[in-house]
Write a protein that holds these residues in place. Sequence first.
Motif, PDB file in Angstrom:
ATOM      1  N   HIS A   1      -1.265  -5.730  -4.465  1.00  0.00           N
ATOM      2  CA  HIS A   1      -2.306  -5.168  -3.610  1.00  0.00           C
ATOM      3  C   HIS A   1      -3.649  -5.851  -3.883  1.00  0.00           C
ATOM      4  O   HIS A   1      -4.398  -6.182  -2.954  1.00  0.00           O
TER       5      HIS A   1
ATOM      6  N   ARG B   1      -6.532  -1.364 -11.634  1.00  0.00           N
ATOM      7  CA  ARG B   1      -5.367  -0.457 -11.601  1.00  0.00           C
ATOM      8  C   ARG B   1      -4.123  -1.143 -12.163  1.00  0.00           C
ATOM      9  O   ARG B   1      -3.255  -0.493 -12.731  1.00  0.00           O
TER      10      ARG B   1
ATOM     11  N   TRP C   1      -8.167  -2.855  -7.503  1.00  0.00           N
ATOM     12  CA  TRP C   1      -6.711  -2.941  -7.668  1.00  0.00           C
ATOM     13  C   TRP C   1      -6.321  -3.766  -8.885  1.00  0.00           C
ATOM     14  O   TRP C   1      -5.317  -3.471  -9.538  1.00  0.00           O
TER      15      TRP C   1
ATOM     16  N   SER D   1       2.837  -3.229  -8.244  1.00  0.00           N
ATOM     17  CA  SER D   1       2.422  -3.086  -6.843  1.00  0.00           C
ATOM     18  C   SER D   1       0.912  -3.160  -6.717  1.00  0.00           C
ATOM     19  O   SER D   1       0.394  -3.762  -5.771  1.00  0.00           O
ATOM     20  N   ALA D   2       0.205  -2.587  -7.677  1.00  0.00           N
ATOM     21  CA  ALA D   2      -1.260  -2.675  -7.677  1.00  0.00           C
ATOM     22  C   ALA D   2      -1.704  -4.133  -7.793  1.00  0.00           C
ATOM     23  O   ALA D   2      -2.674  -4.554  -7.171  1.00  0.00           O
TER      24      ALA D   2
ATOM     25  N   ASP E   1       0.838  -1.202   0.000  1.00  0.00           N
ATOM     26  CA  ASP E   1       0.000   0.000   0.000  1.00  0.00           C
ATOM     27  C   ASP E   1       0.868   1.245   0.000  1.00  0.00           C
ATOM     28  O   ASP E   1       1.328   1.705   1.022  1.00  0.00           O
ATOM     29  N   GLY E   2       1.105   1.760  -1.164  1.00  0.00           N
ATOM     30  CA  GLY E   2       1.941   2.951  -1.266  1.00  0.00           C
ATOM     31  C   GLY E   2       2.366   3.199  -2.696  1.00  0.00           C
ATOM     32  O   GLY E   2       1.923   4.157  -3.310  1.00  0.00           O
ATOM     33  N   PRO E   3       3.217   2.320  -3.226  1.00  0.00           N
ATOM     34  CA  PRO E   3       3.649   2.524  -4.610  1.00  0.00           C
ATOM     35  C   PRO E   3       2.455   2.488  -5.577  1.00  0.00           C
ATOM     36  O   PRO E   3       1.480   1.768  -5.341  1.00  0.00           O
ATOM     37  N   SER E   4       2.522   3.275  -6.643  1.00  0.00           N
ATOM     38  CA  SER E   4       1.385   3.357  -7.559  1.00  0.00           C
ATOM     39  C   SER E   4       1.620   2.652  -8.889  1.00  0.00           C
ATOM     40  O   SER E   4       0.804   2.775  -9.798  1.00  0.00           O
ATOM     41  N   ASP E   5       2.711   1.900  -9.000  1.00  0.00           N
ATOM     42  CA  ASP E   5       2.978   1.192 -10.250  1.00  0.00           C
ATOM     43  C   ASP E   5       2.042  -0.006 -10.403  1.00  0.00           C
ATOM     44  O   ASP E   5       1.418  -0.455  -9.442  1.00  0.00           O
ATOM     45  N   ARG E   6       1.935  -0.504 -11.605  1.00  0.00           N
ATOM     46  CA  ARG E   6       1.008  -1.611 -11.906  1.00  0.00           C
ATOM     47  C   ARG E   6       1.350  -2.895 -11.167  1.00  0.00           C
ATOM     48  O   ARG E   6       0.463  -3.608 -10.728  1.00  0.00           O
TER      49      ARG E   6
END
Length: 94
Positions: free
Chosen positions: A53, A72, A69, A49-50, A42-47
């Motif tokens: 998540h 995303r 997610w 990491s999504a 929960d933090g990075p916005s790259d694919r």
Amino acid sequence: MTYNEFIASFANELPPKGISRQLESLWYDGKGDWQKAHDIADGPSDRLSARIHAYLHRKEGDIWNADYWYRRAGEKRPDISLEEEWKTLVKRLL
């Protein structure tokens, strides 16, 4: 690092040095610490990491949030077991 080496590292108190943030999240999840895994994801916005998540929210049982997610990440929720999804993600990251 191989998949078997990654699994063997569960005997250690801390994750292997030099692994990605996403793999570290899966490491904690594999050790049974969902909250730590989620905190890392929960933090990075790259694919990627999504995608991790999404898996974690699916495991939690929060399907609506998981599907958000997955979108995303540019993927759909897979029709496989959580165990298979975890293993697939780990192998993808190794």
